[in-house]
Design a protein around this motif. Structure first.
Motif, short mmCIF file in Angstrom:
data_model
loop_
_atom_site.label_atom_id
_atom_site.label_comp_id
_atom_site.label_asym_id
_atom_site.label_seq_id
_atom_site.Cartn_x
_atom_site.Cartn_y
_atom_site.Cartn_z
N GLY A 1 54.73 42.57 49.45
CA GLY A 1 53.77 41.37 49.48
C GLY A 1 52.67 41.37 48.20
N ASP A 2 52.13 42.60 48.27
CA ASP A 2 51.11 42.87 47.14
C ASP A 2 51.75 42.64 45.59
OD1 ASP A 2 48.43 43.95 46.61
OD2 ASP A 2 49.63 45.34 45.32
N LEU A 3 52.93 42.63 45.62
CA LEU A 3 53.77 42.33 44.16
C LEU A 3 54.45 40.96 44.15
CD1 LEU A 3 55.11 45.94 43.81
CD2 LEU A 3 53.47 44.90 42.43
N TYR A 4 53.76 39.98 45.00
CA TYR A 4 53.97 38.66 44.82
C TYR A 4 55.41 38.30 45.51
CZ TYR A 4 50.55 39.59 40.96
OH TYR A 4 49.40 39.99 40.37
N ALA A 5 55.88 39.01 46.35
CA ALA A 5 56.99 38.41 47.21
C ALA A 5 56.29 38.07 48.36
CB ALA A 5 58.04 39.86 47.42
N TYR B 1 50.76 37.96 48.65
CA TYR B 1 51.43 37.47 47.71
C TYR B 1 50.77 36.37 46.91
CZ TYR B 1 53.53 33.86 50.61
OH TYR B 1 53.72 32.68 51.32
N ARG C 1 47.57 36.16 46.19
CA ARG C 1 46.04 36.54 45.64
C ARG C 1 46.42 37.20 44.27
NH1 ARG C 1 42.23 39.07 50.33
NH2 ARG C 1 43.25 37.76 51.87
N PRO C 2 45.76 36.98 43.22
CA PRO C 2 45.98 37.54 41.93
C PRO C 2 45.29 39.06 41.80
CG PRO C 2 44.15 36.28 41.81
CD PRO C 2 44.63 36.04 43.22
N ASN D 1 46.43 43.35 42.79
CA ASN D 1 47.62 44.40 42.72
C ASN D 1 46.96 45.31 43.29
OD1 ASN D 1 49.25 42.71 40.25
ND2 ASN D 1 50.38 43.06 42.23
N PHE E 1 59.36 45.00 39.55
CA PHE E 1 59.54 44.28 40.48
C PHE E 1 58.58 42.89 40.81
CE2 PHE E 1 58.69 43.14 45.19
CZ PHE E 1 59.90 43.48 45.83
N GLY E 2 57.25 43.17 40.24
CA GLY E 2 56.01 42.20 40.36
C GLY E 2 56.62 41.13 39.32
N ARG F 1 59.57 38.86 40.53
CA ARG F 1 59.18 38.00 41.69
C ARG F 1 58.43 36.92 40.87
NH1 ARG F 1 61.57 41.55 43.67
NH2 ARG F 1 63.17 40.08 42.61
N ARG F 2 57.69 36.95 39.94
CA ARG F 2 56.99 35.86 39.39
C ARG F 2 57.76 35.29 38.36
NH1 ARG F 2 51.93 37.59 36.97
NH2 ARG F 2 53.16 39.63 36.80
N ALA G 1 51.66 48.49 39.32
CA ALA G 1 50.61 47.56 39.70
C ALA G 1 50.13 47.09 38.39
CB ALA G 1 49.50 48.33 40.44
N ASN H 1 51.33 43.96 36.01
CA ASN H 1 51.19 42.48 36.46
C ASN H 1 49.73 42.03 35.75
OD1 ASN H 1 53.48 42.19 38.32
ND2 ASN H 1 52.49 43.89 39.05
N PRO I 1 46.72 41.79 36.78
CA PRO I 1 46.05 41.21 37.69
C PRO I 1 44.72 40.89 37.56
CG PRO I 1 46.17 43.31 38.53
CD PRO I 1 46.97 43.40 37.30
#
Ligand SMILES: Nc1ncnc2c1ncn2[C@@H]1O[C@H](COP(=O)(O)OP(=O)(O)OP(=O)(O)O)[C@@H](O)[C@H]1O
Ligand SMILES: [Mg+2]
Lengths: 304, 385
Positions: free
Chosen positions: A208-212, B79, B81-82, B84, B104-105, B108-109, B151, B154, B156
């Motif tokens: 979730g923290d990684l935008y999923a 998910y 929030r900007p 990490n 991963f991040g 997802r984006r 982390a 990304n 963030p």
């Protein structure tokens, strides 16, 4: 060994022989532990399987009274397929549909118990297993009552128009598939539960923290991590479901019979053991092939 | 990704988090300016991780609000929030290899050019060549670096680091500190960094906050906090201090007068947190000098007599324990500059300091001296608080 040297009271000269002793014992121990299980398997699995293989090649013209001759009759196999082709196909189709329904019901159930049930976990697990406290036969007979033509369920479905005025559930493919689903569901839920229960929720947080989003997290993290449980569960569900004959016998009709019913009648009523044995062997071979490709595809060789 | 001119300060106001009856974070308010490096220090269990989790959205505050710029993000899902996090427990995905963990991040984006970015990131944390390994096949320090890369890639707006370098050896840790600081200044990411390494906090952070029991004890620039701690807890959590129990008797001529153990000491008023009642008179061990007799005390310095009970040689300095007449042991760090011969255990000495290096703190009635033998520092303080 370190344990032995640690025993201070032992005279210094004595340990000379002991380590050898314990080392040879250690070498034999695994075989010793294998012995009961191995003997059991040889006696009740290997021997009957060989016997079954032999029976499938007997001369089919024999009978119980005249005895059977071993004539390496490989023709028994094509004959059996010709005789029971529809039932074989039906077995796999019913079992596959039941497995899919089982996953749709069982996965959310296992997930809820493993991750959300809190202190109700054990109670719910007992509920999942509870039907097994009564016999398979009794449970299936109960379904016969539930689905019967003058039962409440059929009455309700007729009233709301899902079933026609003389529509029925009993003696239809639906009843057989429902019976299979119901009877084998615990075998799917338990291994799934075991792997979902081990799921580290911190990984879901990280995802979730990684935008999923929750959906993506399920697809990318939860599902792959529960794969071993899902593979094991579907196998434990699918394999006995394919070979089952009780559900088809009690809940179906002659047009819903499965390969298990044919094997049953070949041995017990029609007195054609070679055909029954050939069908059993065939079933075993097909299931093995399916399991093998399935497990390879699912990428979890560690479950088998 | 972010526009540096836009006010993206991270602001926590009156945030409280309770777990049942237990209050983990207690009415905490703080502002982390955009692009700054903020370090959070504090004893184990004081609520650092909980604070980070509320910023990340993994824990919802019981009361209070979290803002990023002018946006209230208190109830936003993680998910969205900007932000990490480098998790204290790493939380690497065991079913994915190093490459996919780091990617991963980005995936997802739906960001393209994943490969080049991931490779650059892995080179940065010195893990190129490990792309195909699973987390279980890495050492603790390597896993930690994967977590960092996963982390950091990304970019963030806010990066939360929960003891991100704890498992690394000293050399690698220093390298990573330099890299982190470089990335932070180059990209303008706001870093909130939890660490148990004071030196790390002081060298890297623009602002340091010292937490205790869910509250912030003191917040400020590292030198500010170190030179003039606000509470006894901070004085002994960040570095070490000799704290003598005494009474302050008001100001006179710009000095606060403190009497302790029948001696009188003066401390410049700007270095006193209290000027009346029970106080601690504090001096850092490295601010103390040792001379043989009172005649040698430099003019204007204040002094205490004692006997050396212990001396340990630590390379850059020699650390002495000096037992005073009333039994308290003072820590004294004498620089190993070669100017003075080492002093023998048992010798009579006078410890002296310049009044502007001393400080005065509030003391609870009945509390005794808090001078700290080197090893006991964090525990002794943790228990008291
Ligand atoms: N989910 C929870 N339920 C109950 N108590 C919790 C929970 N999470 C944290 N706590 C408690 O809140 C307090 C603060 O925990 P937190 O993890 O924030 O500490 P920390 O400052 O990060 O410590 P450390 O330096 O050891 O990581 C601890 O006393 C902990 O026991
Ligand atoms: Mg923590």
């Amino acid at each position: 060994m370190s344990l032995l040297t640690g025993v201070g009271a032992r005279p210094v000269s004595a340990p000379d022989k002991r380590p050898d002793d314990s080392r040879s014992r250690r070498r034999w121990l695994p075989y010793l532990l294998l012995l009961p299980g191995g003997a059991w398997l040889i006696l009740f699995f290997i021997v009957p399987t060989l016997q079954l293989g032999a029976t499938s090649l007997y001369d089919p013209t024999g009978s119980v009274t005249t005895g059977y001759a071993m004539t390496w009759e490989f023709g028994n196999y094509p004959d059996a397929i010709a005789y029971a082709g529809p039932q074989i196909l039906r077995s796999f189709a019913y079992a596959a549909i039941a497995t899919v329904i089982g996953i749709l019901i069982g996965y959310p159930l296992a997930y809820a118990i493993a991750q959300k049930a809190g202190r109700w976990k054990n109670v719910l697990l007992v509920c999942v297993v509870a039907p097994m406290f009564t016999s398979f036969l009794v449970r299936t007979l109960a379904w016969k009552t539930i689905l019967s033509d003058n039962g409440a369920l059929v009455g309700f479905l007729r009233d709301v128009g899902i079933l026609g005025a003389d529509g029925r559930l009993l003696a239809t493919p639906i009843a057989v598939v429902l019976g299979l689903t119901y009877n084998f569901l615990p075998f799917l839920v338990l291994p799934l539960y075991a792997s979902l229960e081990r799921l580290d929720t911190r990984l879901l947080e990280a995802s979730g923290d990684l935008y999923a989003s929750p959906t993506r997290t399920f697809v990318k993290v939860t599902l792959p991590l529960s794969m071993p449980g899902l593979v094991a569960g579907t196998l434990l569900f699918f394999i006995p479901a394919v070979g089952d004959y009780i559900n088809a016998a009690l809940l179906g009709n002659t047009n819903t019979s499965m390969v298990g019913n044919v094997v049953n009648s070949a041995f017990l009523s029609r007195q054609e053991p070679p055909q029954g044995a050939a069908l059993s062997f065939l079933l075993m071979a097909i299931i093995l092939a399916i399991v093998f490709t399935y497990v390879r595809r699912a990428g979890t060789d560690e479950v088998v | 990704m972010t526009n540096p001119s836009e006010a993206g300060d991270l602001r926590l106001s009156h945030v409280t988090k309770r777990f049942g009856p237990f209050t983990a974070v207690d009415d905490l308010s703080l502002t982390v300016p955009q692009g700054s490096f903020f370090a959070l220090l504090g004893a184990s269990g004081c609520g650092k991780t909980t604070t980070l989790r509320m910023v990340a959205g993994l824990e919802e505050p019981t009361t209070g609000e979290v803002r990023l710029g002018d946006r209230d993000i208190t109830r936003l899902r993680p998910y969205q929030r900007p932000v990490n996090t480098v998790f204290q427990s790493y939380a690497l995905f065991p079913h994915l290899d190093v490459f996919e963990n780091v990617a991963f991040g980005l995936r997802r984006r739906k960001i393209r050019e994943v490969r080049s970015q991931v490779e650059r990131m892995l080179a940065l944390v010195q893990l190129d060549g490990f792309t195909k390994r699973r987390p279980a096949e890495l050492s603790g320090g390597q896993q930690q670096r994967v977590a960092l890369a996963r982390a950091l890639i990304n970019h963030p707006q806010v990066l939360l680091l929960d003891e991100p370098l704890g498992a690394l050896d000293l050399k690698l840790r220093r390298q990573m500190q330099i890299e982190l600081k470089r990335i932070q200044t180059e990209v303008g990411i706001t870093f909130v960094h939890v660490t148990h390494d004071q030196e790390e906090a002081m060298t890297m952070a623009d602002t340091v906050a010292v937490m205790s029991a869910g509250k912030i004890e003191q917040l400020g620039r590292p030198a500010e906090i170190y030179e003039y701690p606000a509470t006894a807890f901070v004085a002994n959590f960040l570095g070490q201090s000799n704290l003598l129990a005494g009474e302050a008797a008001g100001q006179s001529g710009g000095d606060v007068l403190v009497s302790a153990y029948d001696q009188r000491f003066a401390v410049p008023a700007p270095r006193a947190r209290a000027d009346r009642g029970e106080v601690f008179l504090g001096v850092r061990p490295e601010k103390l000098g040792l001379v043989a007799g009172e005649a040698d005390v430099p003019a204007g310095h204040q002094s205490v007599r004692g006997v050396i009970t212990d001396s340990s040689y630590v390379g850059v300095s020699t650390q002495y324990l000096v037992r005073t007449g009333w039994g308290t042991e003072l820590a004294v760090f004498a620089p190993n500059s070669g100017a003075a011969a080492p002093l023998a255990v048992g010798s009579e000495v006078t410890a002296h300091w310049s009044p502007e290096h001393a400080f005065v703190l509030h003391r609870e009635p009945g509390e005794g001296d808090r001078t700290t033998p080197v090893l006991d520092t964090p525990d002794a303080v943790g228990v008291v608080s």
